[in-house]
Design a protein around this motif. Structure first.
Motif, PDB file in Angstrom:
ATOM      1  N   LEU A 117      -9.380   6.615   6.474  1.00  7.83           N
ATOM      2  CA  LEU A 117      -9.661   6.344   7.610  1.00  7.83           C
ATOM      3  C   LEU A 117     -10.774   6.035   8.557  1.00  7.83           C
ATOM      4  N   THR A 147      -3.578  -8.230  10.829  1.00  6.07           N
ATOM      5  CA  THR A 147      -4.513  -8.886  12.290  1.00  6.07           C
ATOM      6  C   THR A 147      -4.172  -8.711  13.407  1.00  6.07           C
ATOM      7  N   VAL A 206      -2.621  -0.176  12.460  1.00  7.06           N
ATOM      8  CA  VAL A 206      -1.819   0.558  11.353  1.00  7.06           C
ATOM      9  C   VAL A 206      -0.366   0.908  11.393  1.00  7.06           C
ATOM     10  N   SER A 252       3.481  -1.709  14.384  1.00  3.02           N
ATOM     11  CA  SER A 252       2.142  -1.489  13.684  1.00  3.02           C
ATOM     12  C   SER A 252       1.524  -1.698  15.282  1.00  3.02           C
ATOM     13  N   ALA A 290     -12.707   3.600   6.895  1.00  2.73           N
ATOM     14  CA  ALA A 290     -12.205   2.580   7.194  1.00  2.73           C
ATOM     15  C   ALA A 290     -13.151   1.532   8.438  1.00  2.73           C
ATOM     16  N   VAL A 291     -13.730   2.909   9.462  1.00  7.58           N
ATOM     17  CA  VAL A 291     -13.980   2.249  10.927  1.00  7.58           C
ATOM     18  C   VAL A 291     -15.457   3.145  10.906  1.00  7.58           C
ATOM     19  N   LEU A 309      -8.333  -3.419  13.312  1.00  6.40           N
ATOM     20  CA  LEU A 309      -7.993  -2.637  12.481  1.00  6.40           C
ATOM     21  C   LEU A 309      -6.316  -2.312  12.713  1.00  6.40           C
ATOM     22  N   LEU A 360     -17.399   0.174  12.341  1.00 12.11           N
ATOM     23  CA  LEU A 360     -16.770  -0.477  13.207  1.00 12.11           C
ATOM     24  C   LEU A 360     -17.207  -0.273  15.040  1.00 12.11           C
ATOM     25  N   LEU A 389      -1.954   2.022   6.738  1.00 11.69           N
ATOM     26  CA  LEU A 389      -3.235   0.856   7.047  1.00 11.69           C
ATOM     27  C   LEU A 389      -2.690  -0.162   6.621  1.00 11.69           C
ATOM     28  N   ARG A 390      -2.706  -1.320   7.780  1.00 11.04           N
ATOM     29  CA  ARG A 390      -1.840  -2.635   7.018  1.00 11.04           C
ATOM     30  C   ARG A 390      -2.974  -3.208   6.750  1.00 11.04           C
ATOM     31  N   ALA A 391      -3.792  -3.428   5.363  1.00 13.79           N
ATOM     32  CA  ALA A 391      -5.024  -4.473   5.256  1.00 13.79           C
ATOM     33  C   ALA A 391      -4.105  -5.781   5.036  1.00 13.79           C
ATOM     34  N   VAL A 439      -2.969  -1.319  16.867  1.00 11.96           N
ATOM     35  CA  VAL A 439      -4.692  -1.956  16.626  1.00 11.96           C
ATOM     36  C   VAL A 439      -5.202   0.018  17.028  1.00 11.96           C
TER      37      VAL A 439
END
Length: 308
Positions: free
Chosen positions: A237, A300, A275, A190, A240-241, A273, A244, A295-297, A192
């Motif tokens: 994605l 963190t 991933v 994983s 998602a961004v 985020l 940000l 994506l790893r919801a 960031v």
């Protein structure tokens, strides 16, 4: 002679197994005039590797095949470090790099000795004669009977994988042979997200992510991930961004920071985020052949271990 890709390691007494080194393939020819090194494409590369010359070799007529490796900070072969030396053509620059980034030549096959062409002999005979040479300065890596064991050992050590070779196989220069099979590892970790890049020719279609990993000094840049991002994944994605965006890079200048080729055209984002990414090998400063996996919801950046 080249290996074919395999999805498993073959078993049985007719096979032998070696570590798949993360290096550059090279032939070495010893003649009365000295030692010459040649790439897989038969380009002379002798100048780039002065630290592989000058050893007391057992014959003045010798041709071997092997892999040149350079160890990284973690003590494992690191292709990114090796790449600093691969294309050097200045003898002075090569000497300087050799002192800072010494190389090792891993010899795994013997093709000619004292005028005798050995390529038609089975591998088991070539390997025995190679071992009997007692090379000094060049390394002859171990071969193993248990391929499954070696595959697991290389996985745990973060090495690239395993090459399996049929003991009866002759050496056929230039051929990609089914008698040699390579099984490379894929590792999943994983990372960031710190930025994204658009598809070439567009301004807003997300085509790649810039990712890093937490260290005590900040977010260390680990590479650009584009494989696995297309269609619905790209749109997801991008959403998602979308909120940000920031004006500066979230990556610290660890390990040289973000190279200019990756930074130009990148939209920076807050590093919140996470991933999952598949990659070849572990222990590298930059990801090798990375592929986006999801994506790893549920995670963190604070959930990720310090992997420095």
């Amino acid at each position: 002679m080249l290996a074919t890709k395999a999805d498993h390691v073959p078993s049985g007494p007719e096979w032998t197994h070696e570590v798949k080194w993360d290096g550059v393939r090279a032939l070495a020819e010893v003649s009365p005039g000295g030692v010459g090194l040649w790439s897989r494409n038969l380009n002379q590369i002798t100048t780039a590797w002065p630290d592989l010359l000058g050893f007391d070799l057992p014959s003045s007529d010798l041709l071997v095949d092997g892999e040149i490796i350079v160890l990284g900070e973690r003590g494992t072969p690191d292709f990114r470090v090796l790449a600093e030396r691969m294309h050097v053509r200045s003898a002075r620059a090569a000497e300087t790099l050799a002192r800072r980034l010494p190389a090792t030549y891993m010899v795994f096959d013997l093709l000619r000795l004292d005028g005798e062409d050995l390529t038609r002999l089975p591998l088991v005979e070539r390997r025995a004669r190679l071992t009997d040479l007692g090379l000094i300065g060049w390394a002859v890596p171990e071969a193993y009977d248990d391929g499954a064991m070696l595959l697991e050992a290389t996985r745990q050590q973060g090495l690239e994988g395993v090459v399996s070779k049929r003991l009866s196989s002759p050496y056929r220069p230039g051929d990609r042979s089914p008698h040699w099979r390579k099984r490379a590892h894929r590792f999943r970790r994983s990372y960031v997200v710190g930025g994204w890049r658009p598809q070439e020719g567009t301004r807003d279609r997300l085509a790649a992510l810039l990712v890093g990993e937490p260290t005590p000094d900040g977010l260390a840049y680990r590479g650009r991930v584009g494989s696995g991002i297309s269609g619905r994944t790209s749109a997801m994605l991008a959403e998602a961004v979308s909120n940000l965006t920031r004006s500066t890079s979230p990556f610290d200048d660890i390990d040289g920071g973000v190279p200019r080729v990756d930074a130009v055209g990148t939209t920076w984002v807050d590093p919140v985020l996470v991933v999952d990414v598949d990659t070849h090998g572990l222990g590298y400063t930059r990801l090798r052949q990375p592929s986006y996996r999801g994506l790893r919801a549920d995670l963190t950046p604070d959930d990720l271990p310090d992997q420095s």
